[in-house]
Design a protein around this motif. Structure first.
Motif, PDB file in Angstrom:
ATOM      1  N   LEU A  57      -7.204 -20.119  19.652  1.00 56.53           N
ATOM      2  CA  LEU A  57      -6.987 -19.344  18.564  1.00 56.53           C
ATOM      3  C   LEU A  57      -7.391 -17.931  18.584  1.00 56.53           C
ATOM      4  O   LEU A  57      -6.856 -17.014  18.233  1.00 56.53           O
ATOM      5  CB  LEU A  57      -7.561 -19.903  17.345  1.00 56.53           C
ATOM      6  CG  LEU A  57      -6.968 -21.500  17.128  1.00 56.53           C
ATOM      7  CD1 LEU A  57      -7.734 -21.946  15.837  1.00 56.53           C
ATOM      8  CD2 LEU A  57      -5.705 -21.493  16.807  1.00 56.53           C
ATOM      9  N   ASN A  58      -8.963 -17.734  19.153  1.00 54.96           N
ATOM     10  CA  ASN A  58      -9.428 -16.349  19.164  1.00 54.96           C
ATOM     11  C   ASN A  58      -8.394 -15.584  20.417  1.00 54.96           C
ATOM     12  O   ASN A  58      -8.384 -14.413  20.298  1.00 54.96           O
ATOM     13  CB  ASN A  58     -10.673 -16.574  19.882  1.00 54.96           C
ATOM     14  CG  ASN A  58     -11.658 -17.124  18.768  1.00 54.96           C
ATOM     15  OD1 ASN A  58     -11.969 -18.313  19.086  1.00 54.96           O
ATOM     16  ND2 ASN A  58     -11.920 -16.427  17.508  1.00 54.96           N
ATOM     17  N   VAL A  59      -7.768 -16.348  21.313  1.00 51.43           N
ATOM     18  CA  VAL A  59      -6.987 -15.570  22.327  1.00 51.43           C
ATOM     19  C   VAL A  59      -5.889 -15.053  21.751  1.00 51.43           C
ATOM     20  O   VAL A  59      -5.266 -13.989  21.976  1.00 51.43           O
ATOM     21  CB  VAL A  59      -6.745 -16.581  23.403  1.00 51.43           C
ATOM     22  CG1 VAL A  59      -5.538 -16.139  24.008  1.00 51.43           C
ATOM     23  CG2 VAL A  59      -7.646 -17.112  24.466  1.00 51.43           C
ATOM     24  N   ARG A  60      -5.224 -15.879  20.809  1.00 45.19           N
ATOM     25  CA  ARG A  60      -3.945 -15.250  20.003  1.00 45.19           C
ATOM     26  C   ARG A  60      -4.611 -13.841  19.351  1.00 45.19           C
ATOM     27  O   ARG A  60      -3.905 -12.990  19.288  1.00 45.19           O
ATOM     28  CB  ARG A  60      -3.641 -16.021  18.990  1.00 45.19           C
ATOM     29  CG  ARG A  60      -2.847 -17.301  19.160  1.00 45.19           C
ATOM     30  CD  ARG A  60      -2.237 -18.256  18.127  1.00 45.19           C
ATOM     31  NE  ARG A  60      -1.353 -17.240  17.627  1.00 45.19           N
ATOM     32  CZ  ARG A  60       0.151 -17.111  17.629  1.00 45.19           C
ATOM     33  NH1 ARG A  60       0.516 -18.079  18.758  1.00 45.19           N
ATOM     34  NH2 ARG A  60       0.803 -16.267  17.022  1.00 45.19           N
ATOM     35  N   ARG A  61      -5.707 -13.994  18.620  1.00 46.74           N
ATOM     36  CA  ARG A  61      -6.313 -12.694  18.031  1.00 46.74           C
ATOM     37  C   ARG A  61      -6.644 -11.521  18.908  1.00 46.74           C
ATOM     38  O   ARG A  61      -6.184 -10.581  18.595  1.00 46.74           O
ATOM     39  CB  ARG A  61      -7.440 -12.998  16.998  1.00 46.74           C
ATOM     40  CG  ARG A  61      -8.219 -11.962  16.647  1.00 46.74           C
ATOM     41  CD  ARG A  61      -7.497 -11.289  15.260  1.00 46.74           C
ATOM     42  NE  ARG A  61      -7.990 -10.025  15.082  1.00 46.74           N
ATOM     43  CZ  ARG A  61      -9.314  -9.728  14.410  1.00 46.74           C
ATOM     44  NH1 ARG A  61      -9.890 -11.040  13.759  1.00 46.74           N
ATOM     45  NH2 ARG A  61      -9.517  -8.863  14.027  1.00 46.74           N
ATOM     46  N   THR A  62      -6.892 -12.136  20.165  1.00 40.22           N
ATOM     47  CA  THR A  62      -7.206 -10.822  21.260  1.00 40.22           C
ATOM     48  C   THR A  62      -6.045 -10.194  21.591  1.00 40.22           C
ATOM     49  O   THR A  62      -5.821  -8.875  21.778  1.00 40.22           O
ATOM     50  CB  THR A  62      -7.719 -11.609  22.442  1.00 40.22           C
ATOM     51  OG1 THR A  62      -9.125 -12.049  21.884  1.00 40.22           O
ATOM     52  CG2 THR A  62      -7.889 -10.553  23.587  1.00 40.22           C
ATOM     53  N   VAL A  63      -4.880 -11.067  21.954  1.00 43.28           N
ATOM     54  CA  VAL A  63      -3.334 -10.319  22.246  1.00 43.28           C
ATOM     55  C   VAL A  63      -3.004  -9.587  21.225  1.00 43.28           C
ATOM     56  O   VAL A  63      -2.562  -8.316  21.273  1.00 43.28           O
ATOM     57  CB  VAL A  63      -2.655 -11.501  22.740  1.00 43.28           C
ATOM     58  CG1 VAL A  63      -1.199 -11.158  22.778  1.00 43.28           C
ATOM     59  CG2 VAL A  63      -3.039 -12.379  23.816  1.00 43.28           C
ATOM     60  N   GLU A  64      -2.967 -10.028  19.774  1.00 43.34           N
ATOM     61  CA  GLU A  64      -2.731  -9.114  18.755  1.00 43.34           C
ATOM     62  C   GLU A  64      -3.361  -7.866  18.572  1.00 43.34           C
ATOM     63  O   GLU A  64      -2.704  -6.953  18.408  1.00 43.34           O
ATOM     64  CB  GLU A  64      -2.791  -9.913  17.241  1.00 43.34           C
ATOM     65  CG  GLU A  64      -1.985 -11.140  17.329  1.00 43.34           C
ATOM     66  CD  GLU A  64      -2.425 -12.074  16.138  1.00 43.34           C
ATOM     67  OE1 GLU A  64      -3.547 -11.632  15.568  1.00 43.34           O
ATOM     68  OE2 GLU A  64      -1.877 -13.311  15.945  1.00 43.34           O
ATOM     69  N   GLU A  65      -4.603  -7.856  18.833  1.00 41.08           N
ATOM     70  CA  GLU A  65      -5.391  -6.678  18.654  1.00 41.08           C
ATOM     71  C   GLU A  65      -5.096  -5.606  19.991  1.00 41.08           C
ATOM     72  O   GLU A  65      -5.030  -4.472  19.483  1.00 41.08           O
ATOM     73  CB  GLU A  65      -6.996  -6.923  18.629  1.00 41.08           C
ATOM     74  CG  GLU A  65      -7.476  -7.582  17.476  1.00 41.08           C
ATOM     75  CD  GLU A  65      -7.133  -6.750  16.041  1.00 41.08           C
ATOM     76  OE1 GLU A  65      -7.215  -5.637  16.197  1.00 41.08           O
ATOM     77  OE2 GLU A  65      -6.750  -7.440  15.300  1.00 41.08           O
ATOM     78  N   LEU A  66      -5.146  -6.211  21.121  1.00 38.85           N
ATOM     79  CA  LEU A  66      -4.959  -5.350  22.338  1.00 38.85           C
ATOM     80  C   LEU A  66      -3.570  -4.860  22.221  1.00 38.85           C
ATOM     81  O   LEU A  66      -3.228  -4.025  22.915  1.00 38.85           O
ATOM     82  CB  LEU A  66      -5.248  -6.137  23.605  1.00 38.85           C
ATOM     83  CG  LEU A  66      -6.662  -6.509  23.692  1.00 38.85           C
ATOM     84  CD1 LEU A  66      -7.061  -7.333  24.807  1.00 38.85           C
ATOM     85  CD2 LEU A  66      -7.708  -5.081  23.698  1.00 38.85           C
ATOM     86  N   GLU A  67      -2.635  -5.613  21.859  1.00 38.29           N
ATOM     87  CA  GLU A  67      -1.186  -5.194  21.889  1.00 38.29           C
ATOM     88  C   GLU A  67      -0.860  -3.981  20.971  1.00 38.29           C
ATOM     89  O   GLU A  67      -0.460  -3.038  21.154  1.00 38.29           O
ATOM     90  CB  GLU A  67      -0.290  -6.347  21.763  1.00 38.29           C
ATOM     91  CG  GLU A  67       1.256  -5.823  21.662  1.00 38.29           C
ATOM     92  CD  GLU A  67       2.331  -6.915  21.433  1.00 38.29           C
ATOM     93  OE1 GLU A  67       3.443  -6.664  21.886  1.00 38.29           O
ATOM     94  OE2 GLU A  67       1.990  -8.173  21.189  1.00 38.29           O
ATOM     95  N   THR A  68      -1.514  -4.209  19.787  1.00 38.26           N
ATOM     96  CA  THR A  68      -1.577  -3.089  18.723  1.00 38.26           C
ATOM     97  C   THR A  68      -2.295  -1.902  19.150  1.00 38.26           C
ATOM     98  O   THR A  68      -1.818  -0.707  18.819  1.00 38.26           O
ATOM     99  CB  THR A  68      -2.287  -3.580  17.777  1.00 38.26           C
ATOM    100  OG1 THR A  68      -1.736  -4.691  16.955  1.00 38.26           O
ATOM    101  CG2 THR A  68      -2.366  -2.643  16.312  1.00 38.26           C
ATOM    102  N   ALA A  69      -3.347  -2.081  20.026  1.00 35.95           N
ATOM    103  CA  ALA A  69      -4.089  -0.641  20.603  1.00 35.95           C
ATOM    104  C   ALA A  69      -3.148  -0.040  21.640  1.00 35.95           C
ATOM    105  O   ALA A  69      -3.460   1.068  22.070  1.00 35.95           O
ATOM    106  CB  ALA A  69      -5.192  -1.475  21.322  1.00 35.95           C
TER     107      ALA A  69
END
Length: 248
Positions: A57-69
């Motif tokens: 679940l944290n991996v999903r959040r990581t992808v969301e944040e880094l893609e947005t970055a």
């Protein structure tokens, strides 16, 4: 002239916290620094997202944040991070099932299919080449775009992983014997990282310059340590000058 830039978790920890690579950096801090790098230029940025800052679940959040970055790609590794109590600094791996689930979560979380999701394993140095192969094939089956290996030290090992996979290969820092880029390209290696020498050299130059000034060396005698023209280039001096003339 580089085709891609790399932002490692260890360099982020050094830059943001002045701390070693022990996963004391947070996802927010890492994503913010990646955003600043992406804002600074148009070079595609690959980032080392470590273990994804937690479970799947944290991996999903990581992808969301880094893609947005704004990053162009990221690797998620199967190392058991952060270090758990009592292991005395010895690296351990999560199970293949958990590693596979994390990568599946990463692939599901991305919005742009062109965002590269790479699996990463240090198994070759921890549990052996056979385990590294088993893991990489399981991760490839999930649908990752590339496989990142650390701990490969010989051409024989490169040959084995190249024959086993059909996706591009990324290599961490390799020994001098593996610096034949033509050979690596023929074996499916598309990114061959060259270590953190530029950042480490910058840290030492700053330290040495401060030490010399503290010991009485005049700044005028240290002009060989910097180049005004390079500074103008990285600060986009001429572009800002044009904007001032146009708008002010």
């Amino acid at each position: 002239g580089f085709e891609i830039g790399m932002f490692a978790g260890s360099i982020a920890s050094l830059t943001v916290l002045g701390a070693p690579d022990l996963i004391v950096l947070t996802l927010k801090e890492f994503a913010e620094q990646a955003y600043r790098i992406c804002r600074a230029g148009n070079l595609p940025l690959m980032v080392d997202a470590d273990h994804g800052y937690g479970n799947a679940l944290n991996v999903r959040r990581t992808v969301e944040e880094l893609e947005t970055a704004g990053v162009s790609g990221m690797s998620i590794e199967d190392t058991d991070l952060p270090q758990t109590y009592g292991v005395d600094g010895r690296a351990r791996l999560i199970s293949i099932d958990e590693g596979t689930a994390k990568l599946k979560a990463a692939l599901d979380a991305r919005q742009d299919p062109k965002l590269v999701i790479a699996g990463r394993t240090s198994a070759a140095a921890i549990s052996g080449l056979e385990d590294a192969l088993t893991r990489s094939k399981a991760y490839e089956a999930v649908g990752i775009d590339a496989m990142f290996f650390t701990g490969l030290n010989t051409t024989d090992e490169i040959d084995v992983v190249s024959d086993a996979l059909s996706i591009p290969i990324i290599l961490g820092s390799t020994p001098p014997d593996l610096n034949d880029f033509g050979y690596l390209a023929d074996k499916g290696v598309r990114i061959a990282l060259q270590g953190h020498t530029p950042f480490l050299a910058a840290v030492k130059t700053v330290y040495d310059t401060l030490k010399d000034i503290r010991n009485g060396v005049l700044p005028a005698d240290l002009k060989d340590r910097h180049d005004p023209e390079i500074l103008k280039q990285v600060t986009r001096h001429e572009t800002y000058k044009r904007w001032i003339n146009e708008y002010l």
